[in-house]
Design an enzyme around this catalytic site. Structure first.
Site, PDB file in Angstrom:
ATOM      1  CD  GLU A 127      -2.065   2.187   1.468  1.00  0.00           C
ATOM      2  OE1 GLU A 127      -1.776   3.015   0.798  1.00  0.00           O
ATOM      3  OE2 GLU A 127      -2.371   2.296   2.783  1.00  0.00           O
ATOM      4  CB  CYS A 176      -1.058   6.873   1.301  1.00  0.00           C
ATOM      5  SG  CYS A 176      -2.445   5.852   2.359  1.00  0.00           S
TER       6      CYS A 176
END
Ligand code: NDP
Length: 491
Positions: free
Chosen positions: A269, A303
């Site tokens: 990720e 993110c």
């Protein structure tokens, strides 16, 4: 009536609307002077150590272990033993009992964890209290529910645990990322060695106390702190069956290269550069709140942050005006103050990175706006920033800044919005603001992003899968999809 008039005459309207400080007490959490690694259910005295600091004051908070290869080896050994000697054979309903216990203890001790998260990471207490902690507990509750239902989740596929999971997490959501990783791994019958980020190890270390309270069998979860070298030792260890990594694209790529051909499983990720797209028919005030939440939440250390704002040309001026006005009301400062909206930048290194990318924006010709705000003298701080007049080729429109910095671009037609939004090596998330349901669906189908929010942003839920396309990584966390990386199937 006369009384009211008298009171009004004697109480002039205040001119200054600044808030009085409302600090949360630090006393709810006890930080040890020194922490070892948590291996096989015991604290193991470290060979090397370093100091972890508070980014809002630069004060040292504790001495923690710089995990060595030998520490990682001991932790993987403990995880292998725990896997072979009981945990992997335990019934799903027994595993669920432990996960439910962990979830409940996190809820009970939420205030303590929230204060520690804000102290060590710099994020505002209202976020750690209202987002990080409730979501971390929710993840354990959610995956506790799946532990005894894996056969129903994957009918006719005989799901079995993978083995030992090596998990490496970043510093932006330390406890929440731990929960995203540990909860599904344990629900599926795996054991874990987790490495927190160098700058934010303290909530993971306090979590070891929760594991003991929940009487989780020794060795099922092991925590080794340290920097990137500790993470690399975990990635390279032969006793690890799966690596789950959240962090930068650069390190993610390096890990993928190292694991090629080893047979170890991998989920990544990684970074993002999300487009938040506002059409001229959207509710503008609502959109402004979504934009602010999209980029200034957690100082932009997210993110999936909406760091590229695409505004339909006809409303550009009006929207930027509203946005700037809203920015003047953001309160930047002490993360432990309950009024704070934007806390401290996580580390001196990250502050340096933000400063240099912002400078590149100015040098390349973008127009910068920062609201007037007094930043504390000690600690790492950066004022909320908006860039207008940004070209797609500028570094601030291309690279992940991971800070409270928004780049505003414009578009005229939906096609152009799609084209520009997808013009990035990343593909983690996107936001669409419009009153038209059909346009939401049309846009969502064309976004090359793992998560698409409509008329909202940064919404998380344990039942919903999260993950990326392209350089934002692969594999999903959350939901039913989040179980698969921790299972092998005997077809
Ligand atoms: P990293 O990718 O370096 O860190 C993520 C985790 O990986 C940390 O635990 C880190 O340890 C560890 N790590 C570092 N090097 C290695 C390695 N060679 N092998 C295995 N594990 C390793 O991110 P940074 O903290 O350095 O941040 C740099 C940039 O990355 C940020 O500015 C931001 O743009 C981006 N980022 C993205 C995140 C996301 O969620 N997508 C999260 C964090 C950062 P250590 O903490 O000791 O470095």
């Amino acid at each position: 009536m006369a009384e009211l008039e008298r009171t009004q005459r004697h109480a002039p309207a205040p001119k200054d609307w600044t808030y009085a400080p409302a600090p949360e007490s630090r006393d709810v959490v006890r930080i040890a002077e020194r922490y070892g690694n948590f291996i096989g259910g015991e604290w193991v005295e470290p060979r090397d150590t370093y100091a972890t600091v508070s980014p809002s004051s630069e004060e040292p908070l504790a001495t923690v272990a710089q995990g060595t290869e030998a520490d990682v080896d001991a932790a993987v050994g403990a995880a292998r033993d725990a896997f072979a000697n009981g945990w992997s054979e335990l019934s799903g309903s027994e595993r669920a009992k432990y996960l439910f216990r962990v979830a409940r203890i996190l809820q009970e001790r939420a205030r303590e964890f929230a204060v520690l998260e804000s102290l060590n990471g710099g994020k505002p207490i209202k976020e750690s209290r209202d987002v990080d902690l409730p979501l971390a507990a929710a993840h354990f509750f959610y995956y506790a529910g799946w532990a005894d239902k894996l056969e129903y989740a994957f009918p006719n596929r005989s799901p079995r645990p993978v083995g030992v999971a090596g998990q490496i997490i970043p510093w932006n959501f330390p406890l929440l990322m731990l929960a995203w990783k540990v909860a599904p791994a344990l629900a599926c019958g795996n054991t874990v060695v987790l490495k927190p980020a160098e700058t934010t190890p303290l909530t993971a270390l306090l979590f070891c106390d929760v594991l003991r309270q929940a009487e989780l069998p020794a060795g099922v979860v092991n925590i080794v702190t340290g920097d990137g070298r500790t993470g690399a030792a975990l990635v390279d260890h032969d006793g690890v069956d799966k690596i789950a990594f959240t962090g930068s694209t650069e390190v993610g790529k390096a890990i993928q290269r190292r694991l090629a051909g080893t047979g170890k499983r991998l989920t990544l990720e990684l970074g993002g550069k999300a487009a938040n797209i506002v059409f001229d028919d959207s509710a503008l005030d609502q959109a402004v709140e979504g934009i602010v939440n999209g980029i200034y939440f957690n100082q932009g250390h997210v993110c999936c942050a909406g760091s590229r704002l695409f505004v339909q040309e006809s409303i550009h001026e009006q929207l930027v005006e509203k946005l700037k006005r809203r920015l003047t009301t953001l309160r930047v400062g002490d993360p432990l103050d309950k009024n704070t909206d934007v806390g401290a930048i996580n580390s001196a290194m990250q502050l340096e990175k933000i400063r240099s990318l912002v400078q590149s924006g100015v040098d390349e010709g973008a127009e910068i706006y920062q609201p007037p705000c007094r930043l504390p003298e000690k600690g790492y701080w950066f004022a909320p920033t908006v860039f207008t007049n940004v070209a797609q080729s500028y570094r601030i429109a291309q690279e992940e800044i991971f800070g409270p910095v928004l780049s505003v671009l414009t578009f005229r037609t939906p096609d152009e919005a799609v084209e520009k939004a997808n013009n990035t090596p990343y593909g983690l998330s996107a936001g669409i603001w419009t009153e038209k349901g059909s346009r939401i669906l049309w846009m969502a189908q064309r976004m090359r992003a793992g998560v698409v929010w409509a008329n909202t942003f940064n919404r998380f839920d344990p039942t919903s899968p999260f993950g990326g396309y392209k350089e934002s990584g692969f594999g999903r966390e959350g939901g039913l999809h989040g179980l698969e990386p921790y299972l092998r199937f005997e077809e």
